[in-house]
Write a protein that holds these residues in place. Sequence first.
Motif, PDB file in Angstrom:
ATOM      1  N   ILE A  60      77.408  12.011 149.880  1.00 43.73           N
ATOM      2  CA  ILE A  60      77.229  10.764 149.144  1.00 43.73           C
ATOM      3  C   ILE A  60      76.282   9.858 149.922  1.00 43.73           C
ATOM      4  O   ILE A  60      76.082  10.037 151.122  1.00 43.73           O
ATOM      5  N   ALA A  61      75.711   8.878 149.231  1.00 44.35           N
ATOM      6  CA  ALA A  61      74.814   7.925 149.870  1.00 44.35           C
ATOM      7  C   ALA A  61      74.885   6.590 149.141  1.00 44.35           C
ATOM      8  O   ALA A  61      74.900   6.546 147.908  1.00 44.35           O
ATOM      9  N   TYR A  62      74.937   5.490 149.926  1.00 38.02           N
ATOM     10  CA  TYR A  62      74.915   4.130 149.395  1.00 38.02           C
ATOM     11  C   TYR A  62      73.752   3.375 150.033  1.00 38.02           C
ATOM     12  O   TYR A  62      73.561   3.436 151.251  1.00 38.02           O
ATOM     13  N   ASP A  63      72.993   2.638 149.222  1.00 37.62           N
ATOM     14  CA  ASP A  63      71.924   1.809 149.785  1.00 37.62           C
ATOM     15  C   ASP A  63      72.479   0.453 150.220  1.00 37.62           C
ATOM     16  O   ASP A  63      73.687   0.199 150.124  1.00 37.62           O
ATOM     17  N   LYS A  64      71.607  -0.450 150.687  1.00 38.83           N
ATOM     18  CA  LYS A  64      72.054  -1.738 151.208  1.00 38.83           C
ATOM     19  C   LYS A  64      72.630  -2.645 150.134  1.00 38.83           C
ATOM     20  O   LYS A  64      73.349  -3.607 150.430  1.00 38.83           O
ATOM     21  N   GLU A  65      72.315  -2.371 148.875  1.00 40.97           N
ATOM     22  CA  GLU A  65      72.849  -3.152 147.765  1.00 40.97           C
ATOM     23  C   GLU A  65      74.179  -2.606 147.266  1.00 40.97           C
ATOM     24  O   GLU A  65      74.801  -3.197 146.391  1.00 40.97           O
ATOM     25  N   GLY A  66      74.586  -1.472 147.815  1.00 39.12           N
ATOM     26  CA  GLY A  66      75.836  -0.868 147.379  1.00 39.12           C
ATOM     27  C   GLY A  66      75.691   0.080 146.204  1.00 39.12           C
ATOM     28  O   GLY A  66      76.684   0.524 145.627  1.00 39.12           O
ATOM     29  N   LYS A  67      74.454   0.406 145.841  1.00 39.59           N
ATOM     30  CA  LYS A  67      74.234   1.383 144.779  1.00 39.59           C
ATOM     31  C   LYS A  67      74.354   2.778 145.386  1.00 39.59           C
ATOM     32  O   LYS A  67      73.653   3.107 146.345  1.00 39.59           O
ATOM     33  N   GLY A  68      75.235   3.570 144.828  1.00 36.71           N
ATOM     34  CA  GLY A  68      75.502   4.864 145.429  1.00 36.71           C
ATOM     35  C   GLY A  68      75.362   6.017 144.468  1.00 36.71           C
ATOM     36  O   GLY A  68      75.355   5.849 143.248  1.00 36.71           O
ATOM     37  N   HIS A  69      75.236   7.198 145.035  1.00 35.91           N
ATOM     38  CA  HIS A  69      75.246   8.417 144.239  1.00 35.91           C
ATOM     39  C   HIS A  69      75.795   9.545 145.101  1.00 35.91           C
ATOM     40  O   HIS A  69      75.799   9.479 146.335  1.00 35.91           O
ATOM     41  N   ALA A  70      76.285  10.581 144.450  1.00 36.47           N
ATOM     42  CA  ALA A  70      76.685  11.813 145.124  1.00 36.47           C
ATOM     43  C   ALA A  70      75.566  12.829 144.962  1.00 36.47           C
ATOM     44  O   ALA A  70      74.703  12.694 144.088  1.00 36.47           O
ATOM     45  N   PHE A  71      75.572  13.840 145.828  1.00 35.99           N
ATOM     46  CA  PHE A  71      74.505  14.832 145.753  1.00 35.99           C
ATOM     47  C   PHE A  71      74.986  16.171 146.286  1.00 35.99           C
ATOM     48  O   PHE A  71      75.965  16.258 147.037  1.00 35.99           O
ATOM     49  N   PRO A  94      76.296  10.797 139.570  1.00 37.05           N
ATOM     50  CA  PRO A  94      76.812   9.424 139.694  1.00 37.05           C
ATOM     51  C   PRO A  94      77.916   9.364 140.736  1.00 37.05           C
ATOM     52  O   PRO A  94      78.602  10.365 140.994  1.00 37.05           O
ATOM     53  N   ILE A  95      78.097   8.209 141.343  1.00 35.67           N
ATOM     54  CA  ILE A  95      79.065   8.083 142.431  1.00 35.67           C
ATOM     55  C   ILE A  95      80.482   8.390 141.953  1.00 35.67           C
ATOM     56  O   ILE A  95      81.312   8.883 142.728  1.00 35.67           O
ATOM     57  N   ASN A  96      80.769   8.138 140.689  1.00 39.87           N
ATOM     58  CA  ASN A  96      82.130   8.417 140.206  1.00 39.87           C
ATOM     59  C   ASN A  96      82.395   9.909 140.018  1.00 39.87           C
ATOM     60  O   ASN A  96      83.511  10.308 139.684  1.00 39.87           O
ATOM     61  N   ALA A  97      81.367  10.739 140.229  1.00 39.82           N
ATOM     62  CA  ALA A  97      81.579  12.193 140.205  1.00 39.82           C
ATOM     63  C   ALA A  97      82.119  12.696 141.540  1.00 39.82           C
ATOM     64  O   ALA A  97      82.482  13.860 141.670  1.00 39.82           O
ATOM     65  N   PHE A  98      82.171  11.800 142.539  1.00 42.21           N
ATOM     66  CA  PHE A  98      82.635  12.169 143.882  1.00 42.21           C
ATOM     67  C   PHE A  98      84.110  11.820 144.044  1.00 42.21           C
ATOM     68  O   PHE A  98      84.559  10.726 143.682  1.00 42.21           O
ATOM     69  N   ASP A  99      84.872  12.745 144.590  1.00 41.76           N
ATOM     70  CA  ASP A  99      86.291  12.505 144.871  1.00 41.76           C
ATOM     71  C   ASP A  99      86.655  13.230 146.167  1.00 41.76           C
ATOM     72  O   ASP A  99      85.955  14.157 146.599  1.00 41.76           O
ATOM     73  N   PHE A 100      87.733  12.793 146.801  1.00 40.50           N
ATOM     74  CA  PHE A 100      88.121  13.381 148.085  1.00 40.50           C
ATOM     75  C   PHE A 100      89.625  13.278 148.262  1.00 40.50           C
ATOM     76  O   PHE A 100      90.306  12.492 147.604  1.00 40.50           O
ATOM     77  N   PHE A 157      90.458  18.246 154.283  1.00 37.06           N
ATOM     78  CA  PHE A 157      89.044  18.373 153.961  1.00 37.06           C
ATOM     79  C   PHE A 157      88.955  18.981 152.565  1.00 37.06           C
ATOM     80  O   PHE A 157      89.115  20.178 152.374  1.00 37.06           O
ATOM     81  N   ASP A 158      88.693  18.143 151.589  1.00 33.64           N
ATOM     82  CA  ASP A 158      88.705  18.554 150.184  1.00 33.64           C
ATOM     83  C   ASP A 158      87.807  17.590 149.419  1.00 33.64           C
ATOM     84  O   ASP A 158      88.203  16.469 149.097  1.00 33.64           O
ATOM     85  N   ILE A 159      86.572  18.032 149.140  1.00 36.98           N
ATOM     86  CA  ILE A 159      85.554  17.186 148.523  1.00 36.98           C
ATOM     87  C   ILE A 159      85.179  17.755 147.162  1.00 36.98           C
ATOM     88  O   ILE A 159      84.922  18.957 147.023  1.00 36.98           O
ATOM     89  N   THR A 160      85.149  16.884 146.149  1.00 33.76           N
ATOM     90  CA  THR A 160      84.760  17.296 144.810  1.00 33.76           C
ATOM     91  C   THR A 160      83.541  16.491 144.361  1.00 33.76           C
ATOM     92  O   THR A 160      83.512  15.267 144.508  1.00 33.76           O
ATOM     93  N   ILE A 161      82.541  17.182 143.828  1.00 34.71           N
ATOM     94  CA  ILE A 161      81.373  16.540 143.223  1.00 34.71           C
ATOM     95  C   ILE A 161      81.161  17.206 141.872  1.00 34.71           C
ATOM     96  O   ILE A 161      80.796  18.394 141.803  1.00 34.71           O
ATOM     97  N   GLY A 162      81.396  16.465 140.804  1.00 31.16           N
ATOM     98  CA  GLY A 162      81.310  17.053 139.475  1.00 31.16           C
ATOM     99  C   GLY A 162      82.298  18.188 139.334  1.00 31.16           C
ATOM    100  O   GLY A 162      83.500  18.030 139.602  1.00 31.16           O
TER     101      GLY A 162
END
Length: 324
Positions: A45-56, A73-79, A84-89
Amino acid sequence: MYFIKKLLNPELFQGKYQTKNYFEGWYYKLVTKDEKHSIALIPGIAYDKEGKGHAFIQMIDRLTYRTEYYRFPINAFDFSGNSFDITIGNSNFKQNQLTIDLSKQAYPIEGHLTFNEIESFPKKLLRPGIMGPFSFVPFMECYHGVVTLHQRLSGTLKINQQTIDFTDGYGYIEKDWGRSFPDWWVWLQSNHFSEDKTSLMFSMAKIPWLGNHFTGFLSFLKHQEKLYLFATYTGAKIKRMNYQEGQIDVEITDRNYQLNISGHYDQSGILKAPKNGLMERKIAESISSLIHVTLKDKTGKILFEDDGKNAGLEVVGKPLEDKK
């Protein structure tokens, strides 16, 4: 308490309360038994200085050195806060398995791999991860973790319509998190030596902290049930580090051992790396380089000498000029 739990378990998602200038990513390197095919997958995941984030999910394929950056989209990321259990889409990443479902992408990848014979990086109270006591130091630009030294693979991946069998292949997992990758760094890793369950990693970087910076490094060689650890915090020193025309040569010493690593930089693909949370920096990475490793004791006796294949290798920036 989650803060203590994540500090003592670097493989867990560290960014639960981070929503600005922040990235976190896990690096899976997967190599088939015949070593003809390898792939690196990097969920994060990544967030910019404005708090806009995305998963990848990033991918680099050794056969063609094609790279892809799949954005979500950031809401596609879960943990999970417990393991250690990461979900993206529709994709899921764990220490003992992964499921990848990018079947609807222009460069599709899908499949499921399980991992066994897993050897995790050994933990101690004051060394919960490869960074040792630096794990507890606040305001670091980037933190690094080694999740598994090696694991045996089972299963198949369908990569751009081609089914690849990874059964009895070998894997490796590490991760990074923080604000940015360093201005410069050297990183290499291989766990494909003539003897199974041998693994090596070396990383050196310019590390900013509280308005200043220092050159720090981390390295380990795991061989025959013994872990040889060399790092800034162990008192080890880099006696020599040369990089010229695709050739790298490193000599590290401590009170008991001398570790020499030489390597040749092979083909590479272009990946995205973080700068203040933005995945906008472009770096070149090889996952098919060759390295030669020698470990000696203080008497000069050779304890280990071998070639490592399918090595990951990055040289970014101008480390030699800075080190001088």
